[in-house]
Design a protein around this motif. Structure first.
Motif, PDB file in Angstrom:
ATOM      1  N   ASN A   8       0.846  -1.188   0.000  1.00 44.63           N
ATOM      2  CA  ASN A   8       0.000   0.000   0.000  1.00 44.63           C
ATOM      3  C   ASN A   8       0.884   1.242   0.000  1.00 44.63           C
ATOM      4  O   ASN A   8       1.616   1.493   0.956  1.00 44.63           O
ATOM      5  N   GLY A   9       0.792   2.020  -1.087  1.00 49.25           N
ATOM      6  CA  GLY A   9       1.680   3.167  -1.245  1.00 49.25           C
ATOM      7  C   GLY A   9       1.499   4.247  -0.199  1.00 49.25           C
ATOM      8  O   GLY A   9       2.421   5.013   0.083  1.00 49.25           O
ATOM      9  N   LEU A  10       0.303   4.307   0.414  1.00 48.00           N
ATOM     10  CA  LEU A  10       0.083   5.371   1.392  1.00 48.00           C
ATOM     11  C   LEU A  10       0.995   5.216   2.610  1.00 48.00           C
ATOM     12  O   LEU A  10       1.240   6.177   3.336  1.00 48.00           O
ATOM     13  N   ALA A  63       2.647  10.515   0.085  1.00 50.33           N
ATOM     14  CA  ALA A  63       1.423   9.966  -0.496  1.00 50.33           C
ATOM     15  C   ALA A  63       1.510   9.970  -2.017  1.00 50.33           C
ATOM     16  O   ALA A  63       1.108   9.009  -2.684  1.00 50.33           O
ATOM     17  N   ALA A  64       2.089  11.047  -2.578  1.00 48.91           N
ATOM     18  CA  ALA A  64       2.159  11.162  -4.033  1.00 48.91           C
ATOM     19  C   ALA A  64       3.082  10.108  -4.628  1.00 48.91           C
ATOM     20  O   ALA A  64       2.707   9.377  -5.558  1.00 48.91           O
ATOM     21  N   GLY A 123       4.088   7.411  -3.234  1.00 50.70           N
ATOM     22  CA  GLY A 123       3.552   6.086  -2.926  1.00 50.70           C
ATOM     23  C   GLY A 123       2.475   5.689  -3.918  1.00 50.70           C
ATOM     24  O   GLY A 123       2.438   4.554  -4.403  1.00 50.70           O
ATOM     25  N   ALA A 124       1.610   6.649  -4.221  1.00 51.65           N
ATOM     26  CA  ALA A 124       0.550   6.359  -5.171  1.00 51.65           C
ATOM     27  C   ALA A 124       1.115   6.130  -6.565  1.00 51.65           C
ATOM     28  O   ALA A 124       0.555   5.377  -7.361  1.00 51.65           O
ATOM     29  N   PRO A 182       0.526   0.147  -5.468  1.00 48.62           N
ATOM     30  CA  PRO A 182      -0.940   0.194  -5.431  1.00 48.62           C
ATOM     31  C   PRO A 182      -1.414   0.927  -4.183  1.00 48.62           C
ATOM     32  O   PRO A 182      -0.740   0.922  -3.155  1.00 48.62           O
ATOM     33  N   VAL A 183      -2.549   1.576  -4.295  1.00 48.01           N
ATOM     34  CA  VAL A 183      -3.141   2.266  -3.151  1.00 48.01           C
ATOM     35  C   VAL A 183      -4.449   1.580  -2.829  1.00 48.01           C
ATOM     36  O   VAL A 183      -5.247   1.300  -3.722  1.00 48.01           O
ATOM     37  N   PRO A 222      -8.929   4.850   1.619  1.00 45.64           N
ATOM     38  CA  PRO A 222      -7.893   5.857   1.328  1.00 45.64           C
ATOM     39  C   PRO A 222      -8.270   7.300   1.682  1.00 45.64           C
ATOM     40  O   PRO A 222      -7.417   8.014   2.213  1.00 45.64           O
ATOM     41  N   ALA A 242      -6.005   9.600   4.050  1.00 45.18           N
ATOM     42  CA  ALA A 242      -5.442  10.921   3.730  1.00 45.18           C
ATOM     43  C   ALA A 242      -5.702  11.890   4.868  1.00 45.18           C
ATOM     44  O   ALA A 242      -4.840  12.696   5.241  1.00 45.18           O
TER      45      ALA A 242
END
Lengths: 411, 293
Positions: free
Chosen positions: B81-83, B156-157, B159-160, B164-165, B178, B182
């Motif tokens: 998870n990119g977040l 966050a950017a 990572g996304a 995958p998010v 998500p 945020a």
């Protein structure tokens, strides 16, 4: 300093400017010095105010109206009769037993399915915070709040989930149909701290004729007025000096438990609510689904009948009472003495001695804490002692070491 | 570096000489923000902070799976998870990078103007030293908010972009969507901004002591390191709740379900105490100081 042109001229202008600005207020050098002194007043006042505020905060808050006087028996009946099974609150537990402190970030906070001596040791040292949510007798959630991590125990009906955020691991247990309503702790399940109620129940159950029961001045716990029930062993044969249980005046719910060693002034162990709400917690809290990517391990419920000993010491029990209870469950009722002087014996089994050695080798801190005495090694704390004999037997009790040695020497 | 003399400030001062003080302070504040965020140095600091999540994300992307439980918290979740890049980056930047950048900005507040020889101009205009001090501190606070926000948003950017998010697993094992995640990132940025307020006040005070900004900057950073070292010593346990860095890593409480506000409240109270003490010290020093540059 930095300016390149007309430094002197600018300086003069600024100095003149300052003086002109201050001219009406300043009459001579003395006044100026006084004023300069006044400018430092806030810098001196602010710390003083903060110190005063902190001191005021340490004075225990007095309840508005004194509670109606109750006899010790009435308070015990109040505590025994409480029916509060729906609440949410925060529990703080603090132990100064003299055991080496295991960092909560260390290897002790292992997978959710981990049980054993390490987690038991962890809950016997330092400070721990847990949030507790209870909805009736069969829905419960305990969140052990670690720094940047959390361990959860969630019970919803017969389903019990254990989750550890450190490695995203989950363990699941289906309780057998005959399982008791509460508590959450089940033999063979991962460690969780105990609520003040569970602890108080155990101490109150132990309060017999060998205990002097009295009611101290009212106390405040979690912002609620409470009776202060004091249990003092009448015997000198125990390490425990006093147990103080705060019993909520309104509901009879035990709000905090403090155990003070004999001769000590401060509690060696305390667990109590710092906040408490009797509202029903959000039902969604009890619906746990293993998060994506989590390894789920299925645990088998263990039964209370006698079984092989692993590894001689119970898994998840923060007090000596629990220790005794679990030892009794696992080893049969090998006890000597009674009341506060009870000594629990776990008999030796094949290979037990070598397993103990392996256990100590695997826990350097534990090995360090276990002092060699004639006949074995002793794990000594302010409130209880554990004697590990050379031939693999274990004796434990809230009693001095000599008594354990005497018990181990007896035929 | 361009000089921080602000013609518009002086102009405003002349034009609104008789204006009510409140409006004047606000315009001075806006001008302070323009100067602060117009500086190449400020942008360099923010870019360096934004580089942290980028480095983490790229490193995780290029390496094999991180074993669970190793490295900083959340690192092992990034590949799923990119977040989590944002959470990891904010965690990693707390001990050194954020205090470092905040130390540079806060240490520069008064000493920087003194060093450039612009302090006297600011005071020749009827600014009042108290108001100038407040405006300078407000500017430093604005940076305290911008810095963790930069780390979180950049995290966050990136990572996304690289991973995958999806739904985020909280520390409690519960899962949130998500958009809510945020929100939690923003909450953590706010938590860190509050956490850095005390250090900024210390930096402001140190900045009034000297006309050499580098000295004030270095001293501020050293103070933050010393505070964190003291926080690690078990022998000084009685002191720990009084150290301004004590709750810095407490933002994990914002990743629980339900949200736990205890450390946010304790942290805010502690930081308010530091702001009061060092604000008063800075006031005492700055209003009694002879401004020679």
């Amino acid at each position: 300093m930095g300016s390149s042109d007309g430094v002197d001229g600018t300086m003069n202008r600024i100095m003149n400017g300052r003086q002109r600005q201050h001219a009406p207020e300043v009459r001579g050098a003395d006044r100026a010095r006084n004023r300069a002194w006044l400018r430092w007043v806030p810098a001196a006042t602010v710390p003083a105010v903060i110190a005063a505020g902190v001191l005021a905060g340490t004075i225990p808050a007095r309840a508005g109206d004194p509670l109606p006087t109750k006899t010790p028996a009435e308070v015990m009946a109040l505590a025994a009769g409480h029916r509060t099974h729906t609440f949410s609150g925060t529990i703080e537990q603090s132990s100064e037993l003299g055991l080496p402190e295991l960092p909560a970030t260390g290897p002790t906070a292992g997978p959710a399915s981990a049980d054993g001596i390490a987690s038991a040791m962890e809950f016997l040292t330092g400070e721990h915070t847990a949030r507790v949510f209870m909805d009736g007798k069969t829905n419960a959630r305990i969140q052990v709040v670690d720094r940047l991590a959390e361990r959860d125990v969630i019970r919803s009906g017969d389903e019990v989930w254990f989750y550890s955020s450190r490695d995203n691991s989950t363990a699941h247990l289906t309780l057998p149909g005959d399982a008791s309503d509460l508590p959450l702790a089940h033999p063979g399940t991962p460690a969780a701290p105990h609520t003040p109620q569970e602890l108080a129940d155990k101490f109150l159950a132990a309060a017999d004729s060998s205990t002097a029961v009295s009611v101290g001045p009212d106390v405040q716990a979690a912002g609620r007025a409470a009776y202060n029930l004091l249990l003092e062993p009448r015997t000198n044969g125990t390490l425990v000096g006093k147990v103080a249980i705060a019993v909520d005046a309104a509901t009879g719910m035990p709000l905090s438990v403090q155990v003070t060693a004999r001769g000590a002034s401060r509690p060696a162990f305390s667990a109590g609510f710092t906040s408490l709400s009797l509202d029903q917690p959000d039902v969604a809290l009890f619906n746990f689904v293993p998060p994506p990517g989590s390894m789920v391990e299925e645990l088998q419920p263990r039964h209370h009948e006698r079984q092989s000993l692993n590894p001689g010491i119970p898994d998840s029990h923060p007090t000596r009472e629990d220790l005794a209870a679990a030892l009794e469950q696992k080893a049969g009722e090998y006890t000597t003495g009674s009341g506060w002087e009870t000594v629990v014996e776990v008999p030796a089994e094949a290979g037990a001695a070598s397993r103990l050695d392996a256990l100590l080798a695997g826990n350097p801190l534990l090995a360090q804490a276990a002092v060699a005495v004639p006949g074995g090694r002793v794990l000594s704390t302010a409130l209880f002692n554990v004697l590990l004999t050379d031939d693999g037997r274990v004796y434990a009790g809230m009693v001095p070491v000599e008594r354990l040695q005497a018990a181990s020497a007896a035929p | 570096m361009s000089s921080s003399v602000r013609p518009e400030t002086l102009g405003t001062a002349d034009a609104t000489d008789a204006a009510p003080p409140g409006g004047w302070g606000l315009s001075l504040f806006w001008s302070e923000l323009r100067v602060l965020f117009g500086r190449r140095r400020t942008w360099a600091l923010l870019l360096a902070l934004a580089a942290i999540p980028v480095l983490i994300a790229v490193a995780v992307r290029l390496s094999s799976a991180v074993p669970a439980g190793r490295g900083p918290a959340f690192l092992d979740r990034i590949s799923q998870n990119g977040l989590f890049v944002a959470f990891t980056a904010m965690l990693v930047s707390v001990p050194l990078f954020l205090p470092l950048t905040v130390g540079v900005v806060a240490g520069d507040t008064i000493a920087g103007e003194a060093n450039l020889g612009t302090l006297r101009y600011l005071l020749v205009a009827p600014t009042g030293r108290v108001r100038l001090l407040l405006v300078k501190y407000a500017g430093a606070l604005a940076f305290c908010l911008a810095a963790p926000l930069t780390v979180g948003l950049a995290g966050a950017a990136i990572g996304a972009a690289l991973f995958p998010v999806g739904p985020v697993t909280l520390l409690s094992g519960d899962v949130i969507e998500p958009p809510q995640a945020a929100l939690r990132i923003l909450l953590i940025a706010a938590y860190l901004a509050v956490s850095l307020a005390g250090l900024s006040a210390v930096g402001l005070f140190l900045s009034t002591l000297t006309v050499v900004p580098v000295g004030a900057m270095a001293a501020t950073v050293v103070v933050s390191v010393v505070s964190q070292v003291l926080d690690q010593l078990p022998q000084l346990e009685w002191l720990h709740p009084w150290l301004f860095s004590h709750y810095w890593l407490g933002f994990g409480d914002l990743l629980r379900q339900p949200l736990l506000w205890d450390s946010f409240a304790s942290n805010a109270l502690l930081q308010a105490g530091y702001v009061a003490v060092f604000g008063a010290l800075a006031y005492g020093r700055f209003v009694t100081k002879d401004i020679l540059s």
